[in-house]
Design a protein around this motif. Structure first.
Motif, mmCIF file in Angstrom:
data_model
loop_
_atom_site.group_PDB
_atom_site.id
_atom_site.type_symbol
_atom_site.label_atom_id
_atom_site.label_comp_id
_atom_site.label_asym_id
_atom_site.label_seq_id
_atom_site.Cartn_x
_atom_site.Cartn_y
_atom_site.Cartn_z
ATOM 1 N N ALA A 160 105.611 -16.499 12.510
ATOM 2 C CA ALA A 160 106.023 -15.762 11.311
ATOM 3 C C ALA A 160 105.013 -15.943 10.190
ATOM 4 O O ALA A 160 104.618 -14.987 9.521
ATOM 5 C CB ALA A 160 107.411 -16.234 10.861
ATOM 6 N N ILE A 184 111.245 -14.707 6.780
ATOM 7 C CA ILE A 184 111.974 -14.506 8.033
ATOM 8 C C ILE A 184 113.197 -15.420 8.020
ATOM 9 O O ILE A 184 113.099 -16.607 7.685
ATOM 10 C CB ILE A 184 111.074 -14.851 9.245
ATOM 11 C CG1 ILE A 184 110.048 -13.732 9.496
ATOM 12 C CG2 ILE A 184 111.891 -15.098 10.488
ATOM 13 C CD1 ILE A 184 110.597 -12.495 10.162
ATOM 14 N N TYR A 210 109.953 -19.333 6.236
ATOM 15 C CA TYR A 210 110.879 -19.184 7.338
ATOM 16 C C TYR A 210 112.105 -20.004 6.967
ATOM 17 O O TYR A 210 111.987 -21.197 6.723
ATOM 18 C CB TYR A 210 110.151 -19.756 8.549
ATOM 19 C CG TYR A 210 110.885 -19.867 9.833
ATOM 20 C CD1 TYR A 210 111.651 -20.987 10.127
ATOM 21 C CD2 TYR A 210 110.773 -18.876 10.784
ATOM 22 C CE1 TYR A 210 112.294 -21.110 11.340
ATOM 23 C CE2 TYR A 210 111.404 -18.992 12.003
ATOM 24 C CZ TYR A 210 112.158 -20.111 12.274
ATOM 25 O OH TYR A 210 112.797 -20.219 13.488
ATOM 26 N N ALA A 215 108.299 -20.192 13.784
ATOM 27 C CA ALA A 215 107.938 -20.355 12.378
ATOM 28 C C ALA A 215 106.434 -20.171 12.198
ATOM 29 O O ALA A 215 105.984 -19.490 11.276
ATOM 30 C CB ALA A 215 108.354 -21.740 11.888
#
Length: 199
Positions: A117, A104, A125, A114
């Motif tokens: 994700a 991401i 991330y 984060a």
């Protein structure tokens, strides 16, 4: 609109070093989902030169559609897109292809996002602007393993300058609106915009 920045033939012709862990993957399909066209075009070319078979989408809807059509082995997805959140694409990719590796990207880094994700299956991330070497290193890292830090990372001044330029572009190059959103004095912003990019 989905685009194919390069051809499979061009990618197959790329020189892939034996030392490159990507050489161990038979499927090198990579989906890039980002609505910043200049960035995604540059990144697509750079990743193709490293041996990936790249497809680009510029929205959550197109990213999900690409995943539904053929779930890629790798994905690089911007967090904030015009029609929603890039985490939705990662979540769908993990449903369709649990072993896929995703990263991401965002210019709006925060710990909570984060963590989300990573829980959804993104390997890592990275804060924008991230370069192709950082992204490739992250995609090749093993779960729980940090990619090696870049040899020549951007300076803090350059990262700040890139962020200001991005907001400026998103505001339609409107200095007053950009200064308001950045909580910066208009004259200070004008001085920064007039200077060359720091190294």
């Amino acid at each position: 609109m989905l685009t194919q920045p390069g051809t499979a033939a061009a990618t197959d012709a790329a020189v892939i070093s034996d030392a490159d862990p990507l050489a161990a993957f038979s499927d090198r399909s990579l989906l890039i989902v980002d609505d910043d066209k200049p960035f995604s075009t540059r990144l697509a070319r750079a990743m193709e030169s490293r041996g990936y078979h790249v497809q680009v989408a510029d929205s959550v809807a197109e990213g999900v559609s690409a995943v539904e059509a053929r779930a890629p082995a790798f994905a690089v997805i911007d967090m904030r897109l015009g029609d929603g959140n890039g985490l939705d694409v990662i979540a769908r990719l993990k449903e369709r292809r649990p072993e896929a590796r995703g990263v991401i990207l965002t210019g709006y880094g925060n710990i909570a996002t984060a963590v989300t994700a990573v829980k959804l299956g993104a390997f890592d991330y990275l804060a924008k602007p991230a370069d192709a070497d950082e992204i490739h290193g992250t995609l090749m890292a093993q779960p729980g393993e940090r990619a090696d830090p870049p040899e020549n990372p951007m300076s803090a001044d350059r990262v700040r300058w890139e962020h200001i330029q991005r907001v400026y572009e998103l505001c339609g190059r409107n200095v007053s609106e950009t200064a308001r959103r950045l909580n910066m004095h208009r004259r200070t912003l004008q001085r920064i915009l007039a200077k060359r990019a720091p190294r």
